[in-house]
Motif scaffolding. Structure first.
Motif, short mmCIF file in Angstrom:
data_model
loop_
_atom_site.label_atom_id
_atom_site.label_comp_id
_atom_site.label_asym_id
_atom_site.label_seq_id
_atom_site.Cartn_x
_atom_site.Cartn_y
_atom_site.Cartn_z
N TYR A 43 4.70 -0.86 -8.76
CA TYR A 43 3.50 -0.96 -8.00
C TYR A 43 2.63 -0.13 -9.31
O TYR A 43 0.97 -0.21 -9.18
CB TYR A 43 3.86 0.11 -6.60
CG TYR A 43 5.08 -0.94 -5.65
CD1 TYR A 43 4.44 -1.95 -5.30
CD2 TYR A 43 6.70 -1.02 -5.92
CE1 TYR A 43 5.53 -2.25 -4.32
CE2 TYR A 43 6.98 -1.50 -5.16
CZ TYR A 43 6.48 -2.52 -4.49
OH TYR A 43 7.39 -2.66 -4.14
N LEU A 44 2.55 0.96 -10.33
CA LEU A 44 2.25 1.87 -10.73
C LEU A 44 1.67 0.62 -11.87
O LEU A 44 0.19 1.26 -12.47
CB LEU A 44 2.60 2.58 -11.88
CG LEU A 44 1.72 3.61 -12.17
CD1 LEU A 44 0.95 4.27 -11.43
CD2 LEU A 44 2.67 5.16 -13.16
N LEU A 45 2.99 -0.26 -12.66
CA LEU A 45 2.10 -1.08 -13.49
C LEU A 45 0.85 -1.96 -12.91
O LEU A 45 0.15 -2.29 -13.19
CB LEU A 45 3.67 -1.61 -14.45
CG LEU A 45 3.40 -2.59 -14.86
CD1 LEU A 45 2.89 -2.07 -16.37
CD2 LEU A 45 5.25 -3.34 -14.76
N ALA A 46 1.65 -2.43 -11.78
CA ALA A 46 0.89 -3.31 -11.55
C ALA A 46 -0.78 -3.01 -11.06
O ALA A 46 -1.93 -3.86 -11.12
CB ALA A 46 0.83 -4.37 -9.55
N ALA A 47 -0.96 -2.12 -10.32
CA ALA A 47 -2.21 -0.49 -10.46
C ALA A 47 -3.04 -0.54 -11.47
O ALA A 47 -4.03 -1.26 -11.84
CB ALA A 47 -2.15 0.19 -9.69
N LYS B 297 0.76 -1.35 0.15
CA LYS B 297 -0.26 -0.43 0.21
C LYS B 297 0.86 1.20 -0.10
O LYS B 297 0.70 2.33 -0.14
CB LYS B 297 -0.79 -0.30 1.47
CG LYS B 297 -1.90 1.52 1.25
CD LYS B 297 -2.56 1.08 2.43
CE LYS B 297 -3.46 2.38 2.83
NZ LYS B 297 -4.69 2.34 3.70
N SER B 298 1.48 1.63 0.64
CA SER B 298 2.31 2.46 0.47
C SER B 298 3.51 2.82 -0.26
O SER B 298 3.03 4.16 -0.96
CB SER B 298 3.94 2.17 1.91
OG SER B 298 4.67 3.84 2.15
N LYS B 299 4.02 1.43 -0.77
CA LYS B 299 4.85 1.81 -2.69
C LYS B 299 4.27 2.58 -3.22
O LYS B 299 4.20 3.55 -4.00
CB LYS B 299 5.74 0.30 -2.43
CG LYS B 299 6.86 0.15 -1.58
CD LYS B 299 8.52 0.91 -1.95
CE LYS B 299 8.98 0.66 -0.38
NZ LYS B 299 9.74 1.76 -0.84
N ALA B 300 2.17 1.28 -3.53
CA ALA B 300 1.35 2.15 -4.54
C ALA B 300 1.24 3.46 -4.26
O ALA B 300 0.85 4.30 -5.03
CB ALA B 300 0.44 0.74 -4.35
N LEU B 301 1.08 3.83 -3.17
CA LEU B 301 0.64 5.30 -2.79
C LEU B 301 1.50 6.69 -3.52
O LEU B 301 1.28 7.20 -3.69
CB LEU B 301 -0.15 5.55 -1.51
CG LEU B 301 -1.44 4.72 -1.10
CD1 LEU B 301 -1.88 4.58 -0.21
CD2 LEU B 301 -2.67 5.28 -1.82
#
Length: 374
Positions: free
Chosen positions: A254-258, A213-217
């Motif tokens: 993390y952005l790519l996964a989202a 969560k922290s990395k994605a945000l």
């Protein structure tokens, strides 16, 4: 005394199912939608009134007991004490315990396996307390889910989203969106061929979830700093190179996964809303989503990888890891091949494997033994 005697002749039964996230793992805390379903593995509370002004809990499967006063305010919460935090939250909604209960707790939801046994217990506990003591507003499944989310996530400051609470409280197959406003809609009540395979490796929840969560945000925040018009829910996968410009390399996955997971969830939603969904397509989308979790976010472990490959080799249409990752279970879509997949998973070392059906959701009722035996 007569009132207590009458109450003692009644049993409150509260049941809450486990859940399977079909699409959108690690998405709801980013404001992105998920598709999940409740399954017919349950946590069951059976409660009988006592004269001790205590809640006496007997967790039968764990051979563990717990007792506390009904007027306990739980000003200081122990980590992950969702029963105590639920009482604290419910008091704000006007649910005030007035008598004690002996509560037997048992379950068939696998623990630490990605099927959300802890939330099932929280929801069953909340439903029991409301059935026993009432509440100062109209009760529906969305309110139960809201109270459970407050009890588990907000009261403890934990990193989870809303999927577990809403899918378990509302039941069936649901599409949960959080932006631009929170909406939870039922999109189906049946899903043939769903199999669960348990690895026996306890999943990692708090640490892994907090990191992801922290990395994605953080990644989303940096992209917004470079592109003020960026909206994750409207972003397209094909524009990833544009969005990732200026984004540190370690945050790019993390952005790519989202973006990939969001695309797959939207494709699955369109298919599942059809009158006759293409199960082959849904299975393919499940596996594609699993590969995002495996290869980009790296939430799987070797045994999970083996089980997924074995299930597909046994004829499954699709497979994906469940829950936060680091262990746990897999969900397999294998209509007509359920027995073959179950046997293949057990032969591959799964500690358990079984077919499940979609469940209608959490519920509670009072059994009046006086009327039963009259």
């Amino acid at each position: 005394y007569l009132g207590l005697l009458l109450m003692a002749s009644k049993t409150i039964k509260s049941i809450a199912p486990g859940r399977v996230c079909l699409f959108g793992d690690h998405q709801d805390y980013l404001g992105l939608p998920v598709i999940a379903c409740a399954i017919d593995r349950h946590i069951t509370l059976s409660a009988v009134c006592n004269d001790s002004n205590n809640f006496n809990l007997d967790m039968l499967d764990l051979n563990s007991q717990r007792s506390f006063r009904i007027n306990n305010t739980f000003q200081q919460l122990q980590p992950r004490d969702y029963l105590g935090s639920a009482i604290r939250v419910l008091k704000r909604y006007g649910c005030i315990p007035s008598v004690g209960y002996n509560v037997a707790i048992s379950g068939t939801v696998p623990m630490n396996a990605g099927a959300s046994s802890s939330t099932a217990l929280t929801v069953a506990w909340i439903n029991f307390l409301i059935e026993a003591f009432g509440i100062d507003r109209k009760v529906n499944s969305k309110l139960i889910a809201q109270i459970a989310h407050e009890s588990e996530v907000l009261e403890h400051g934990e990193p989870g989203g809303i999927m577990d609470q809403y899918s378990i409280a509302m039941g069936n197959i649901v599409h949960i969106a959080t932006e631009p406003k929170m909406e939870c809609k039922q999109i189906g009540s049946h899903l043939n061929g769903l199999v669960i395979g348990e690895s026996g490796i306890p999943k990692e929840t708090i640490g892994l979830l907090a990191r992801l969560k922290s990395k994605a945000l953080q990644a989303v925040k940096i992209v917004k700093e470079h592109r003020s018009d960026f909206k994750l829910a409207e972003a397209r996968l094909e524009d990833f190179d544009l969005y990732s410009h200026g984004l540190p390399r370690e945050l790019q996955p993390y952005l790519l996964a989202a973006l990939k997971s969001h695309m797959l969830t939207n494709m699955a939603l369109r298919e599942m809303k059809k009158e006759s969904p293409d199960m082959v397509e849904i299975g393919k989308l499940m596996t594609d989503h699993h590969l995002v979790l495996k290869d980009i976010l790296r939430t799987t472990v070797p045994k999970i990888d083996v089980m997924a490959a074995v299930a597909l080799g046994a004829g499954a249409l699709g497979v994906k890891i469940l829950g936060s990752g680091g262990g746990g279970s897999i969900a397999v879509l294998a209509p007509g091949k359920e027995d073959q997949v179950v046997h293949a998973l057990l032969d591959a070392g799964a500690v358990n494997a079984y077919q499940v059906s979609v469940d209608p959701g959490a519920r509670a009722h009072t059994i009046d033994h006086a009327n039963t035996y009259a």
